[in-house]
Scaffold this motif. Structure first.
Motif, short mmCIF file in Angstrom:
data_model
loop_
_atom_site.label_atom_id
_atom_site.label_comp_id
_atom_site.label_asym_id
_atom_site.label_seq_id
_atom_site.Cartn_x
_atom_site.Cartn_y
_atom_site.Cartn_z
N GLY A 176 0.80 -1.21 0.00
CA GLY A 176 0.00 0.00 0.00
C GLY A 176 0.83 1.26 0.00
O GLY A 176 2.04 1.23 0.18
N ALA A 177 0.15 2.36 -0.22
CA ALA A 177 0.75 3.69 -0.19
C ALA A 177 -0.33 4.66 0.23
O ALA A 177 -1.51 4.33 0.24
CB ALA A 177 1.29 4.06 -1.57
N LYS A 178 0.09 5.87 0.59
CA LYS A 178 -0.90 6.91 0.85
C LYS A 178 -1.66 7.17 -0.44
O LYS A 178 -1.16 6.90 -1.53
CB LYS A 178 -0.22 8.17 1.35
N ASP A 179 -2.87 7.68 -0.35
CA ASP A 179 -3.70 7.83 -1.54
C ASP A 179 -3.13 8.81 -2.56
O ASP A 179 -3.52 8.80 -3.71
CB ASP A 179 -5.13 8.23 -1.16
N ASP A 180 -2.15 9.63 -2.14
CA ASP A 180 -1.50 10.51 -3.11
C ASP A 180 -0.33 9.81 -3.81
O ASP A 180 0.37 10.40 -4.61
CB ASP A 180 -1.03 11.81 -2.45
N GLY A 181 -0.12 8.51 -3.49
CA GLY A 181 0.92 7.72 -4.14
C GLY A 181 2.27 7.77 -3.46
O GLY A 181 3.25 7.19 -3.94
N THR A 182 2.38 8.44 -2.31
CA THR A 182 3.67 8.52 -1.60
C THR A 182 3.77 7.40 -0.56
O THR A 182 2.80 6.72 -0.25
CB THR A 182 3.83 9.89 -0.90
N VAL A 183 4.96 7.24 -0.02
CA VAL A 183 5.28 6.12 0.87
C VAL A 183 4.40 6.11 2.11
O VAL A 183 4.15 7.14 2.72
CB VAL A 183 6.76 6.20 1.29
N ALA A 184 3.94 4.90 2.48
CA ALA A 184 3.25 4.68 3.74
C ALA A 184 4.05 3.63 4.50
O ALA A 184 4.06 2.47 4.13
CB ALA A 184 1.83 4.19 3.50
N ALA A 185 4.77 4.05 5.54
CA ALA A 185 5.58 3.10 6.31
C ALA A 185 4.70 2.09 7.04
O ALA A 185 5.10 0.98 7.32
CB ALA A 185 6.46 3.84 7.30
N ASP A 186 3.48 2.51 7.37
CA ASP A 186 2.51 1.63 8.00
C ASP A 186 1.12 2.22 7.75
O ASP A 186 0.99 3.23 7.06
CB ASP A 186 2.77 1.47 9.50
N TYR A 187 0.10 1.60 8.28
CA TYR A 187 -1.27 2.11 8.12
C TYR A 187 -1.74 2.78 9.40
O TYR A 187 -2.89 2.68 9.78
CB TYR A 187 -2.21 0.96 7.76
N ALA A 188 -0.82 3.49 10.07
CA ALA A 188 -1.14 4.05 11.38
C ALA A 188 -1.91 5.36 11.30
O ALA A 188 -2.60 5.73 12.23
CB ALA A 188 0.15 4.28 12.17
N THR A 189 -1.81 6.07 10.20
CA THR A 189 -2.47 7.37 10.09
C THR A 189 -3.89 7.20 9.58
O THR A 189 -4.13 6.45 8.64
CB THR A 189 -1.69 8.27 9.11
N ASP A 190 -4.81 7.90 10.20
CA ASP A 190 -6.21 7.85 9.79
C ASP A 190 -6.38 8.69 8.52
O ASP A 190 -6.67 9.88 8.59
CB ASP A 190 -7.10 8.37 10.91
N GLN A 191 -6.14 8.06 7.38
CA GLN A 191 -6.27 8.73 6.10
C GLN A 191 -6.61 7.70 5.04
O GLN A 191 -6.84 6.54 5.35
CB GLN A 191 -4.96 9.44 5.74
N LEU A 192 -6.64 8.11 3.80
CA LEU A 192 -6.96 7.19 2.70
C LEU A 192 -5.68 6.60 2.11
O LEU A 192 -4.64 7.25 2.10
CB LEU A 192 -7.76 7.91 1.62
N TYR A 193 -5.81 5.37 1.61
CA TYR A 193 -4.66 4.65 1.07
C TYR A 193 -4.98 4.07 -0.31
O TYR A 193 -6.14 3.93 -0.69
CB TYR A 193 -4.27 3.49 2.00
N GLN A 194 -3.92 3.71 -1.03
CA GLN A 194 -4.02 2.88 -2.21
C GLN A 194 -3.55 1.49 -1.80
O GLN A 194 -2.60 1.37 -1.04
CB GLN A 194 -3.10 3.39 -3.33
N LEU A 195 -4.22 0.47 -2.28
CA LEU A 195 -3.79 -0.90 -2.02
C LEU A 195 -3.43 -1.56 -3.35
O LEU A 195 -4.12 -1.35 -4.35
CB LEU A 195 -4.89 -1.71 -1.34
N TYR A 196 -2.37 -2.36 -3.33
CA TYR A 196 -1.93 -3.09 -4.51
C TYR A 196 -1.89 -4.58 -4.16
O TYR A 196 -1.22 -4.95 -3.21
CB TYR A 196 -0.54 -2.64 -4.94
N ILE A 197 -2.60 -5.38 -4.91
CA ILE A 197 -2.65 -6.81 -4.65
C ILE A 197 -2.04 -7.54 -5.83
O ILE A 197 -2.48 -7.40 -6.97
CB ILE A 197 -4.11 -7.30 -4.40
N SER A 198 -1.01 -8.32 -5.56
CA SER A 198 -0.29 -9.03 -6.61
C SER A 198 -1.18 -10.08 -7.27
O SER A 198 -1.95 -10.76 -6.60
CB SER A 198 0.94 -9.71 -6.00
N LEU A 199 -1.06 -10.19 -8.59
CA LEU A 199 -1.82 -11.22 -9.32
C LEU A 199 -0.96 -12.46 -9.51
O LEU A 199 0.22 -12.41 -9.63
CB LEU A 199 -2.26 -10.69 -10.68
#
Length: 199
Positions: A176-199
């Motif tokens: 995952g990443a923050k919804d603006d596409g920048t690094v998310a070290a964890d999901y600790a911040t109450d904000q929106l994220y992008q998720l990427y699931i490998s196929l």
């Protein structure tokens, strides 16, 4: 002598029980809604994966990358390099990540009109897309094809990550990443994220 009016302990206890039941019902209802949204996201993953395999089985090509997609008429073809190039959330017409949906719709494998390149919305109001490779700015690193989701809330990101992977947004098959596409070290911040699931 006048008696003072007031509530008895029994009446107060009954009111407290009713308030407790109402709060419990609301919290349980929120949990049911959250679980339903996670299930919806998981169903999207299964449905997209099945559509890709069906397309590959039928046409021996990857949707979006299919260089013979003109079989559907005046449909833009991909370059046939076995990758769905361009960002999963691209807004530019005729890029492979958008042709992916056009090819699947023309094959009758996903809903929509046969001239529509738009990525479908997910249960959270964001986009659902497919691509190869992730922007280095996100900190995520999935080497092959992945399904990307935008506009995912913190609680949903944590649940999906914990169900499918290791909890680290920069490693594994769910990243995952923050919804603006920048690094998310964890999901600790109450904000929106992008998720990427490998196929």
């Amino acid at each position: 002598m006048n008696k003072q009016a007031g509530f008895t302990l029994v009446e107060i206890a009954i009111v407290m029980v009713i308030i407790g039941l109402l709060l419990g019902g609301v919290l349980k209802g929120q949990e049911i809604i959250t679980n339903a949204k996670v299930k919806n996201l998981e169903n999207d993953i299964s449905g997209i994966t099945a559509a890709i395999y069906s397309y590959q089985d039928r046409y021996r090509a990857l949707p979006g990358d299919d260089k013979k997609a003109t079989r559907f008429g005046s449909v833009t073809a991909g370059d046939g390099n076995r990758k769905i190039d361009t960002a999963f959330d691209s807004a530019t017409a005729n890029e492979e990540s958008r042709l992916f949906w056009l090819h699947l719709r023309n094959a009758g494998l996903v809903a929509g009109t046969t001239d529509d390149q738009e990525q479908p919305s997910n249960a959270f109001g964001g986009l659902t897309g497919v691509s190869t490779g992730i922007s280095i700015t996100s900190g995520a690193n999935i080497p092959g094809h992945f399904i990307g989701f935008t506009n995912i809330s913190q609680d949903i990101a944590v649940i999906v990550e914990s169900r499918g992977d290791d909890g680290n947004p920069t490693k594994g098959s769910v990243q995952g990443a923050k919804d603006d596409g920048t690094v998310a070290a964890d999901y600790a911040t109450d904000q929106l994220y992008q998720l990427y699931i490998s196929l």
